[in-house]
Scaffold this motif. Sequence first.
Motif, PDB file in Angstrom:
ATOM      1  N   ALA A  13       0.823  -1.224   0.000  1.00  0.00           N
ATOM      2  CA  ALA A  13       0.000   0.000   0.000  1.00  0.00           C
ATOM      3  C   ALA A  13       0.850   1.265   0.000  1.00  0.00           C
ATOM      4  N   GLY A  14       2.166   1.068  -0.034  1.00  0.00           N
ATOM      5  CA  GLY A  14       3.073   2.217  -0.082  1.00  0.00           C
ATOM      6  C   GLY A  14       3.356   2.832   1.265  1.00  0.00           C
ATOM      7  N   LEU A  15       3.068   2.080   2.342  1.00  0.00           N
ATOM      8  CA  LEU A  15       3.311   2.590   3.702  1.00  0.00           C
ATOM      9  C   LEU A  15       4.591   1.967   4.268  1.00  0.00           C
ATOM     10  N   PRO A  16       5.179   2.574   5.295  1.00  0.00           N
ATOM     11  CA  PRO A  16       6.331   1.916   5.931  1.00  0.00           C
ATOM     12  C   PRO A  16       5.872   0.650   6.658  1.00  0.00           C
ATOM     13  N   ILE A  17       6.771  -0.351   6.809  1.00  0.00           N
ATOM     14  CA  ILE A  17       6.330  -1.618   7.403  1.00  0.00           C
ATOM     15  C   ILE A  17       6.018  -1.477   8.894  1.00  0.00           C
ATOM     16  N   GLU A  18       6.607  -0.502   9.530  1.00  0.00           N
ATOM     17  CA  GLU A  18       6.211  -0.264  10.931  1.00  0.00           C
ATOM     18  C   GLU A  18       6.167   1.233  11.218  1.00  0.00           C
ATOM     19  N   ASP A  19       5.147   1.608  11.981  1.00  0.00           N
ATOM     20  CA  ASP A  19       5.020   3.013  12.356  1.00  0.00           C
ATOM     21  C   ASP A  19       5.354   3.156  13.853  1.00  0.00           C
ATOM     22  N   GLU A  20       5.128   4.351  14.355  1.00  0.00           N
ATOM     23  CA  GLU A  20       5.487   4.631  15.761  1.00  0.00           C
ATOM     24  C   GLU A  20       4.691   3.750  16.725  1.00  0.00           C
ATOM     25  N   MET A  21       3.396   3.538  16.375  1.00  0.00           N
ATOM     26  CA  MET A  21       2.544   2.735  17.272  1.00  0.00           C
ATOM     27  C   MET A  21       2.983   1.276  17.293  1.00  0.00           C
ATOM     28  N   SER A  22       3.244   0.706  16.113  1.00  0.00           N
ATOM     29  CA  SER A  22       3.634  -0.715  16.086  1.00  0.00           C
ATOM     30  C   SER A  22       4.991  -0.910  16.751  1.00  0.00           C
ATOM     31  N   ARG A  23       5.860   0.100  16.636  1.00  0.00           N
ATOM     32  CA  ARG A  23       7.160   0.011  17.307  1.00  0.00           C
ATOM     33  C   ARG A  23       6.972   0.027  18.825  1.00  0.00           C
ATOM     34  N   TYR A  42       7.911  -2.905  21.528  1.00  0.00           N
ATOM     35  CA  TYR A  42       8.728  -2.716  22.734  1.00  0.00           C
ATOM     36  C   TYR A  42       7.969  -3.208  23.967  1.00  0.00           C
ATOM     37  N   LYS A  43       6.688  -2.859  24.018  1.00  0.00           N
ATOM     38  CA  LYS A  43       5.867  -3.216  25.175  1.00  0.00           C
ATOM     39  C   LYS A  43       5.761  -4.745  25.306  1.00  0.00           C
ATOM     40  N   CYS A  44       5.503  -5.404  24.167  1.00  0.00           N
ATOM     41  CA  CYS A  44       5.364  -6.867  24.166  1.00  0.00           C
ATOM     42  C   CYS A  44       6.689  -7.525  24.510  1.00  0.00           C
ATOM     43  N   GLY A  45       7.792  -6.936  24.006  1.00  0.00           N
ATOM     44  CA  GLY A  45       9.119  -7.479  24.320  1.00  0.00           C
ATOM     45  C   GLY A  45       9.399  -7.424  25.804  1.00  0.00           C
ATOM     46  N   SER A  46       9.018  -6.295  26.437  1.00  0.00           N
ATOM     47  CA  SER A  46       9.282  -6.176  27.877  1.00  0.00           C
ATOM     48  C   SER A  46       8.412  -7.148  28.666  1.00  0.00           C
ATOM     49  N   VAL A  52      13.927   4.155  26.178  1.00  0.00           N
ATOM     50  CA  VAL A  52      15.241   3.496  26.160  1.00  0.00           C
ATOM     51  C   VAL A  52      15.177   2.187  26.946  1.00  0.00           C
ATOM     52  N   PHE A  53      14.497   2.212  28.093  1.00  0.00           N
ATOM     53  CA  PHE A  53      14.389   1.006  28.916  1.00  0.00           C
ATOM     54  C   PHE A  53      13.593  -0.069  28.186  1.00  0.00           C
ATOM     55  N   ASN A  54      12.488   0.334  27.547  1.00  0.00           N
ATOM     56  CA  ASN A  54      11.682  -0.637  26.792  1.00  0.00           C
ATOM     57  C   ASN A  54      12.476  -1.232  25.638  1.00  0.00           C
ATOM     58  N   LYS A  55      13.262  -0.382  24.968  1.00  0.00           N
ATOM     59  CA  LYS A  55      14.064  -0.882  23.848  1.00  0.00           C
ATOM     60  C   LYS A  55      15.134  -1.842  24.362  1.00  0.00           C
ATOM     61  N   SER A  56      15.762  -1.475  25.489  1.00  0.00           N
ATOM     62  CA  SER A  56      16.790  -2.377  26.027  1.00  0.00           C
ATOM     63  C   SER A  56      16.169  -3.688  26.500  1.00  0.00           C
ATOM     64  N   LEU A  57      14.909  -3.638  26.958  1.00  0.00           N
ATOM     65  CA  LEU A  57      14.217  -4.871  27.379  1.00  0.00           C
ATOM     66  C   LEU A  57      13.996  -5.798  26.190  1.00  0.00           C
ATOM     67  N   ILE A  58      13.569  -5.245  25.060  1.00  0.00           N
ATOM     68  CA  ILE A  58      13.299  -6.127  23.904  1.00  0.00           C
ATOM     69  C   ILE A  58      14.604  -6.683  23.346  1.00  0.00           C
ATOM     70  N   ILE A  59      15.673  -5.878  23.364  1.00  0.00           N
ATOM     71  CA  ILE A  59      16.982  -6.391  22.913  1.00  0.00           C
ATOM     72  C   ILE A  59      17.436  -7.500  23.864  1.00  0.00           C
ATOM     73  N   ALA A  60      17.247  -7.242  25.178  1.00  0.00           N
ATOM     74  CA  ALA A  60      17.634  -8.241  26.178  1.00  0.00           C
ATOM     75  C   ALA A  60      16.816  -9.519  26.021  1.00  0.00           C
ATOM     76  N   TYR A  61      15.541  -9.374  25.659  1.00  0.00           N
ATOM     77  CA  TYR A  61      14.677 -10.547  25.486  1.00  0.00           C
ATOM     78  C   TYR A  61      15.172 -11.426  24.342  1.00  0.00           C
ATOM     79  N   ILE A  62      15.460 -10.804  23.199  1.00  0.00           N
ATOM     80  CA  ILE A  62      15.917 -11.581  22.035  1.00  0.00           C
ATOM     81  C   ILE A  62      17.285 -12.222  22.336  1.00  0.00           C
ATOM     82  N   THR A  63      18.176 -11.446  22.961  1.00  0.00           N
ATOM     83  CA  THR A  63      19.498 -11.999  23.296  1.00  0.00           C
ATOM     84  C   THR A  63      19.368 -13.128  24.310  1.00  0.00           C
TER      85      THR A  63
END
Lengths: 139, 139
Positions: free
Chosen positions: A69-79, A83-87, B77-88
């Motif tokens: 659709a010509g959009l970036p694969i991730e936007d600020e919300m999905s990023r 991060y939230k899901c990763g934590s 920054v903390f959320n980003k470091s958490l997701i990096i830490a999770y994958i690692t």
Amino acid sequence: MKEKDKIRTVIGMILIATTVAGIGAWGYFAQKAGRNSQDNIMVLSIFLSMIIVVGAAIMILRQRGNLKAGLPIEDEMSRTIGYKCGSISYIASIWIACGAMTINNTYMEITLTEAVAAIVLGSGLIYFASYFYFSSRGG
Amino acid sequence: MKNIKNGKIALIMIMAVSLLTVLVLITFSKTASQKSISKIAIIAAIIILISSLRFVFERYSELKKGYPLFDELEKEVFNKSLIIAYITSIWWLLAIGWMSSLEIIIFRDPSQATGMGIIGMVMILGVSYLNQSRKGVLK
């Protein structure tokens, strides 16, 4: 940027295909070897792995749709959701590890492979569950 | 005024948790059967103690100046470091499993391996957070 996104999506699709092939081969050879005592654990592991693969495939397909659709694969919300899901998954993996330790010390003996599988698959499932939950809620 | 009071309570709690973690690691190092594992626990204890002391003193001085305990950038920054830490951490746990299967590291039981996995995960998070906060950028 778009070229980079395209490459990322293709790599993701290749990884998913490789994982599906790997799980299939693992199941086939394990079945052929006749590991009856491990059958239940094997089926459960394959089932959980497939759920994670399906989750990853849905994510990749969404990204591909955005790209078309010509959009970036991730936007600020999905990023932010990522991060939230990763934590959440990181904290869950620590608690699953603690749980595996407790189960091994109190209820029944488990092998290291089973403990590692529980942590990796469990936290992966939590990642995708939370990802789809937050995505459906809109962040 | 309320912000400072809440911040102080949070800092006291962070320090208490850090001290308890250090005490657990020291106890673990005394009871570990292998010298290499006890050395890793001691190194982890020292890293946690130094980082937490530095963190608490820095934050307290900022709190006295009227700044919030965590700003938006730090949360990201903390959320980003958490997701990096999770994958690692996932790779770290898989590496532990493989090394144990190949008998590069011999564990007494799965609990010991899982304990080492958790310590490693926490150390990975610490390194990831320090790296991200040193960079100070989100992308």
